[in-house]
Design an enzyme around this catalytic site. Sequence first.
Site: not given
Ligand code: FBP
Length: 243
Positions: A16-17, A25, A138, A169, A171, A222
């Site tokens: 979804d990047h 990316d 997040y 999900k 961090k 991702g």
């Molecule tokens: P990555 O493994 O590339 O970090 O992707 C996981 C993800 O949650 C994606 O689904 C989303 O696009 C991105 O990380 C969000 O990243 P950020 O922390 O920059 O908002």
Amino acid sequence: MAKRSIKLSGVYFAYDHGMEHGPTDFSEKSVLPEYIIEIAEKAEVDALILLKGTAKAYYDKKCSIPLVVKLNQKTKLYAGESFSTQTCSVDEAVKLGASAVGYTVYFGSKYEKWMVKEFGRIEEEASKYGLPTIMWSYPRGASIKDDESPEIVSYAARAAMELGADVVKLKYPNDDSNLEWIAKCAGKTHVFAAGGSKLTDDVLLEKMQRAAKAGFSGIAVGRNIFQSDDPVKRLKSLKAIFS
Ligand code: FBP
């Protein structure tokens, strides 16, 4: 389209990047959704995470991988307090062939209340279809000083569980000495680690081994895959950890 059953563990491949970070990316290859779907199928990942537009244009019945449609989206072009808007309904995700739906909540943002409310409604709608709900939990905003501290990540885990997410999900914390506590805070909600920016093989695999040992159910990854020279091999190594 009949939905495939989805495992609430293992390796989910996130793509979804383009919207979330911008096409910066991507490489010439990874900018192509067909390339990503091919990798997902070769590695037999447990799910492929797409936004509505990509799912609509590229995901079809021939794909053997269960689909997760992420229902809200934002770009990083706006620099204010984080808010991600719902752009796809649960009904539409079902039509696209989703086996689960995803939604990001930015806890701590000035707009938290709207995302919490929207997530609550989505979780109820998805449950009626028997679809699991995955929360990108997040914490982010002016009041969040360190979104990767164990205290904030465990709070994110708990909030997701208490809002009814089937999967959360998170961090990966910047101090991983007590990952068990984070998994415990999530209760019966399955915890997936987010991959983050690109790491070496050794570092990524070591971190995920520690996560699996602590009770995490999987990884939703991702950049660490589509920016790798051998994405299929990387996915298979991760699958071995979370199998
Ligand atoms: P990555 O493994 O590339 O970090 O992707 C996981 C993800 O949650 C994606 O689904 C989303 O696009 C991105 O990380 C969000 O990243 P950020 O922390 O920059 O908002």
